[in-house]
Design a protein around this motif. Structure first.
Motif, PDB file in Angstrom:
ATOM      1  N   THR A  75     -13.780   1.034  -5.544  1.00  0.00           N
ATOM      2  CA  THR A  75     -12.448   1.524  -4.906  1.00  0.00           C
ATOM      3  C   THR A  75     -11.681   0.116  -4.853  1.00  0.00           C
ATOM      4  O   THR A  75     -11.879  -0.717  -4.238  1.00  0.00           O
ATOM      5  CB  THR A  75     -12.608   2.219  -3.550  1.00  0.00           C
ATOM      6  OG1 THR A  75     -13.456   3.081  -3.593  1.00  0.00           O
ATOM      7  CG2 THR A  75     -11.114   2.706  -2.912  1.00  0.00           C
ATOM      8  N   ASP A 117      -7.888  -0.033  -4.657  1.00  0.00           N
ATOM      9  CA  ASP A 117      -6.722  -0.183  -3.792  1.00  0.00           C
ATOM     10  C   ASP A 117      -6.624   1.326  -2.904  1.00  0.00           C
ATOM     11  O   ASP A 117      -7.250   2.043  -3.603  1.00  0.00           O
ATOM     12  CB  ASP A 117      -5.427  -0.402  -4.545  1.00  0.00           C
ATOM     13  CG  ASP A 117      -5.447  -1.713  -5.164  1.00  0.00           C
ATOM     14  OD1 ASP A 117      -5.331  -2.752  -4.318  1.00  0.00           O
ATOM     15  OD2 ASP A 117      -5.211  -2.201  -6.301  1.00  0.00           O
ATOM     16  N   ILE A 118      -5.695   1.348  -2.248  1.00  0.00           N
ATOM     17  CA  ILE A 118      -5.422   2.521  -1.568  1.00  0.00           C
ATOM     18  C   ILE A 118      -4.027   2.891  -1.897  1.00  0.00           C
ATOM     19  O   ILE A 118      -3.052   2.280  -1.542  1.00  0.00           O
ATOM     20  CB  ILE A 118      -5.679   2.735  -0.081  1.00  0.00           C
ATOM     21  CG1 ILE A 118      -7.287   2.604   0.066  1.00  0.00           C
ATOM     22  CG2 ILE A 118      -5.296   3.804   0.594  1.00  0.00           C
ATOM     23  CD1 ILE A 118      -7.664   2.400   1.400  1.00  0.00           C
ATOM     24  N   GLU A 119      -3.490   4.077  -2.363  1.00  0.00           N
ATOM     25  CA  GLU A 119      -2.349   4.495  -2.678  1.00  0.00           C
ATOM     26  C   GLU A 119      -1.433   4.496  -1.313  1.00  0.00           C
ATOM     27  O   GLU A 119      -1.850   4.950  -0.406  1.00  0.00           O
ATOM     28  CB  GLU A 119      -2.172   6.095  -3.028  1.00  0.00           C
ATOM     29  CG  GLU A 119      -2.672   6.025  -4.568  1.00  0.00           C
ATOM     30  CD  GLU A 119      -2.423   7.359  -5.245  1.00  0.00           C
ATOM     31  OE1 GLU A 119      -2.333   8.258  -4.489  1.00  0.00           O
ATOM     32  OE2 GLU A 119      -2.676   7.318  -6.672  1.00  0.00           O
ATOM     33  N   GLY A 120      -0.160   3.895  -1.658  1.00  0.00           N
ATOM     34  CA  GLY A 120       0.677   3.773  -0.244  1.00  0.00           C
ATOM     35  C   GLY A 120       0.485   2.746   0.406  1.00  0.00           C
ATOM     36  O   GLY A 120       1.256   2.677   1.528  1.00  0.00           O
ATOM     37  N   ILE A 164      -7.855   4.345  -5.377  1.00  0.00           N
ATOM     38  CA  ILE A 164      -7.813   3.820  -6.851  1.00  0.00           C
ATOM     39  C   ILE A 164      -9.051   3.220  -7.126  1.00  0.00           C
ATOM     40  O   ILE A 164      -9.463   2.325  -6.723  1.00  0.00           O
ATOM     41  CB  ILE A 164      -6.637   3.389  -7.121  1.00  0.00           C
ATOM     42  CG1 ILE A 164      -5.439   3.880  -6.704  1.00  0.00           C
ATOM     43  CG2 ILE A 164      -6.534   2.901  -8.595  1.00  0.00           C
ATOM     44  CD1 ILE A 164      -4.146   3.021  -6.565  1.00  0.00           C
ATOM     45  N   ARG A 175      -8.375   8.511  -9.314  1.00  0.00           N
ATOM     46  CA  ARG A 175      -8.005   8.473  -7.846  1.00  0.00           C
ATOM     47  C   ARG A 175      -8.709   9.818  -7.120  1.00  0.00           C
ATOM     48  O   ARG A 175      -8.707  10.739  -7.713  1.00  0.00           O
ATOM     49  CB  ARG A 175      -6.407   8.858  -7.801  1.00  0.00           C
ATOM     50  CG  ARG A 175      -5.727   7.695  -8.542  1.00  0.00           C
ATOM     51  CD  ARG A 175      -4.227   8.019  -8.638  1.00  0.00           C
ATOM     52  NE  ARG A 175      -3.216   7.046  -9.216  1.00  0.00           N
ATOM     53  CZ  ARG A 175      -3.316   6.058 -10.233  1.00  0.00           C
ATOM     54  NH1 ARG A 175      -4.030   6.532 -11.145  1.00  0.00           N
ATOM     55  NH2 ARG A 175      -2.593   5.244 -10.144  1.00  0.00           N
ATOM     56  N   LYS A 216      -5.711   9.690   2.994  1.00  0.00           N
ATOM     57  CA  LYS A 216      -5.217   8.390   1.991  1.00  0.00           C
ATOM     58  C   LYS A 216      -6.209   8.659   0.630  1.00  0.00           C
ATOM     59  O   LYS A 216      -7.128   9.361   0.345  1.00  0.00           O
ATOM     60  CB  LYS A 216      -6.128   7.120   2.521  1.00  0.00           C
ATOM     61  CG  LYS A 216      -5.245   6.769   3.721  1.00  0.00           C
ATOM     62  CD  LYS A 216      -3.783   6.228   3.229  1.00  0.00           C
ATOM     63  CE  LYS A 216      -2.871   5.458   4.445  1.00  0.00           C
ATOM     64  NZ  LYS A 216      -2.468   6.528   5.651  1.00  0.00           N
ATOM     65  N   VAL A 217      -5.565   8.243  -0.409  1.00  0.00           N
ATOM     66  CA  VAL A 217      -6.434   8.369  -1.890  1.00  0.00           C
ATOM     67  C   VAL A 217      -6.840   6.966  -2.145  1.00  0.00           C
ATOM     68  O   VAL A 217      -5.898   5.938  -2.420  1.00  0.00           O
ATOM     69  CB  VAL A 217      -5.280   8.967  -2.873  1.00  0.00           C
ATOM     70  CG1 VAL A 217      -5.897   8.862  -4.294  1.00  0.00           C
ATOM     71  CG2 VAL A 217      -5.035  10.534  -2.357  1.00  0.00           C
TER      72      VAL A 217
END
Length: 319
Positions: free
Chosen positions: A215, A217-220, A168, A194, A165-166
């Protein structure tokens, strides 16, 4: 000279002594410090006696130092070097600031965070030196959390979930979380960084979480789901078994590795007590001899400050 180390927790945090940090360090002495940092994540140094110049020179042993935003020629600055970030509650005259933007901006420091996670190039060491501190009974301590051991203690199911997980990250998101009047649309219009929320810490080879108040949000992942995961991971990492606090005295210096820790400022009466703290920040992955890189990310970032936390106003007030 030989470094003396007294652990605070069994594998996290240590009080260090035995080296004269006011003098140039040998390669072996620098390695002793970096070895202690790789093992403990945070090192505390009492009564250092460092001047501003010595603070900067000591910090250069560990890599390229970020710089505060450039000022117009002739503009007054409270601190004498751009490598010193002003983490105080003082204005340019050295008095307690009443600037609303400065006060609002500093509220974000009370949240668990990692320094400069909102930049594309992350910070490794933060090196914070106390010049003036509130009396011990007034608060103003700093808390630290062990992001490596916290990761290791996660259930395997959670490790599998977050492995790739990445996150933002935004400076303005943490300020909004701390109460600043910043619209989410404003945040999305400004620089975002990111970073993987799990990475392998280079110095120790241990995996660590890299996630905290910046942080957003988390991508995806859908917004609510990702933000709940962020909150859960911060709550897990900041449990008592992973944390300690340091109560400052003038002359104390603390070095922490942002790639293995979280930290937050403790509460104190911002309007009643002076707290003069000065920080250098070392960029990840740079060699000590690389003194100039030609970039200036903080000037560009702070030029786009939302009005509620206008960093230019905060800086002009001495922060």
């Amino acid at each position: 000279m030989s470094l003396k180390v007294e652990p605070i927790l069994p594998n996290f945090g240590a009080v260090c002594s035995g080296l004269d940090l006011t003098q140039p360090l040998s390669a072996d002495e620098v390695k002793q410090i970096t070895d202690a940092m790789d093992k403990y994540g945070v090192t505390v140094w009492r009564n250092t006696g460092l001047t501003d110049e010595q603070h900067v020179e000591f910090s250069r042993n560990f890599g390229y130092l970020e710089r505060v935003p450039k000022r117009p020629d002739g503009a007054k600055m409270r601190l004498p070097y751009r490598e010193l970030f002003d983490a105080s509650n003082l204005n340019l005259e050295g008095e307690i600031t009443t600037d609303p933007a400065a006060v609002e901006y500093r509220k974000g420091d009370r949240l668990w965070h990692t320094d400069s996670a909102f930049l594309e190039k992350r910070t490794s060491y933060s090196i914070l030196l106390a010049h003036i501190t509130p009396p011990p009974e007034a608060g103003g301590e700093t808390w630290f959390a062990d992001a490596r051991t916290a990761y290791e203690d996660l259930p395997q199911e959670t490790k599998d979930l977050i492995e790739d997980k990445v996150g933002i990250n935004s400076l303005w998101w943490s300020r909004k979380k701390a109460g600043a009047d910043v619209a989410e649309e404003e945040i999305l219009e400004r620089p975002l960084a990111r970073h993987p929320i799990v990475h392998t810490h280079a110095g120790s080879g241990r995996k660590s979480l890299f996630i905290a108040a910046h942080t957003m949000d988390i991508e995806g992942m859908e917004g609510p789901e990702g933000r709940q995961l962020i909150a859960d991971l911060i709550a897990h990492t900041t449990q008592p078994q992973y944390t300690f606090k340091w109560s400052w005295q003038p002359g104390d210096m603390v070095i922490w590795d942002n790639l293995a820790t979280m930290h937050r400022g403790g509460e104190y009466d911002y309007t009643a007590y002076k707290r003069d703290m000065r920080r250098t920040t070392v960029r990840e992955g740079t060699e000590p001899h690389l003194m100039e890189t030609g970039d200036d990310p903080y000037t560009a970032l702070f030029a786009k400050s939302p009005k509620a936390v206008d960093i230019n106003s905060a800086r002009d007030a001495g922060r």
